[in-house]
Design an enzyme around this catalytic site. Sequence first.
Site, mmCIF file in Angstrom:
data_model
loop_
_atom_site.group_PDB
_atom_site.id
_atom_site.type_symbol
_atom_site.label_atom_id
_atom_site.label_comp_id
_atom_site.label_asym_id
_atom_site.label_seq_id
_atom_site.Cartn_x
_atom_site.Cartn_y
_atom_site.Cartn_z
ATOM 1 N N HIS A 36 3.698 1.773 -1.696
ATOM 2 C CA HIS A 36 3.975 2.024 -3.117
ATOM 3 C C HIS A 36 2.712 2.524 -3.830
ATOM 4 C CE1 HIS A 36 6.983 -1.359 -2.328
ATOM 5 N NE2 HIS A 36 7.752 -0.376 -2.722
ATOM 6 N N ASP A 71 11.655 6.649 3.323
ATOM 7 C CA ASP A 71 13.092 6.668 3.038
ATOM 8 C C ASP A 71 13.539 8.126 3.018
ATOM 9 O OD1 ASP A 71 13.709 3.688 2.282
ATOM 10 O OD2 ASP A 71 11.793 4.188 1.373
ATOM 11 N N GLU A 91 0.815 -1.226 0.000
ATOM 12 C CA GLU A 91 0.000 0.000 0.000
ATOM 13 C C GLU A 91 0.849 1.277 0.000
ATOM 14 O OE1 GLU A 91 -3.338 0.975 -0.212
ATOM 15 O OE2 GLU A 91 -3.495 -1.044 -1.016
#
Length: 277
Positions: free
Chosen positions: A28, A141, A26
Site C-alpha cells: 500500500h 490485483d 509496504e
Amino acid sequence: MQATVNSLILHGKSIGLVPTMGALHEGHLSLVRRARAENIVTVVSIFVNPVQFGPSEDFRKYPRDIEGDTEKLLKEGVDILFTPVISSVYPENFLTYVEVEKLSEKLCGAFRPGHFRGVATIVTKLFHIIKPARAYFGQKDFQQTVVIKQMVKDLDMDIEVVVCPTIRERDGLAMSSRNTYLDPVQRAASTVIYRCLKEASGLVKSGIINVDHVKRVMQEKILSEPAVTAIDYAGVYDPETLDEPSEIKENAVLAVAVKLGETRLIDNILVAVKKER
Ligand code: AMP
C-alpha cells in the site's frame, strides 16, 4: 470530503487517490509514495467494502488497524485520510451498482461472484467523491486493474489509472493484508506461489509458448505443496481480455489463486515472449 476536494480543485491542486481496505503494508505504501510524487494532494481511503465480499467470505474478520494505519500514513506525509462509515456509503435506500461485464466473470470473478461488481461500485463512488486526477492500484490485483481500466474507459471517467508493481516479502510472497491469517506451516508453504510463477515465466522466456504445457507445470508445482487445500486457478491469460489463449503471442499474465486452509491468496506476473531476431 466533497467540499474539501471541490475547494482544492478550485485552487488548481491535482489529487492522487489511493483506495485501500486498510491493514496497510509496504505494498500500500508504495502506492502512496507514487501518488505523493505525482500529485499535489494525496488522498488515501480506507474502507472495508462489504459489497465486494461474498456471504461466506472474511468481511467480519478482515484485519482492521486504523490507529496503526493512521500512524503509517502520517509518516508518509499523506494529506487526507478518508474513512467513511458503511451507513454513509451505502444508506438504506442504496440501489445503484456498477457492473463491468465479461471481465468481472473470469478468474477470481468465477470463484467470487459479485466481487468485481462491489469493487467497481465502490471505486466509482470514491472517484465521484474525491475527483482524483490519478488513482493508484497494485498489479497484485491484476484483474481488478483490468476491470477498473475498462470501467474508466467505458464510463468516460477522466482519471488516469496508474498500476504499480507488486511488493513482495523477501521470500517472494506478495504482501497482502490476508497474509496475517497464515499459520507458520501455511506461511512457509505460501512461497510456492511465487516459485511457481517464476518457474513458469522462465519457461515462457525460454521460448515455450504452449499454454497447456506451462499451465501443467504451474499446477504440478502448486500441488507439490501439501498445505495448499485448493487451486482456484493457475494458468496463462491474455493481459487485456483475461482469456486463456492456446499459445502465447506477445505477452501474457501468469496468474494464480490458491487456498491455504481458509485463506485465499492471489498473485501474478507479466511475461513477454522472447522475440526472434
Ligand atoms: P487492498 O487494501 O487489499 O484493497 O489493496 C489496496 C490497493 O493496494 C490495491 O490497489 C492493491 O492492488 C494494492 N496492493 C495490495 N497489496 C499490494 C502489494 N503487495 N504490492 C503492490 N500493491 C498492492
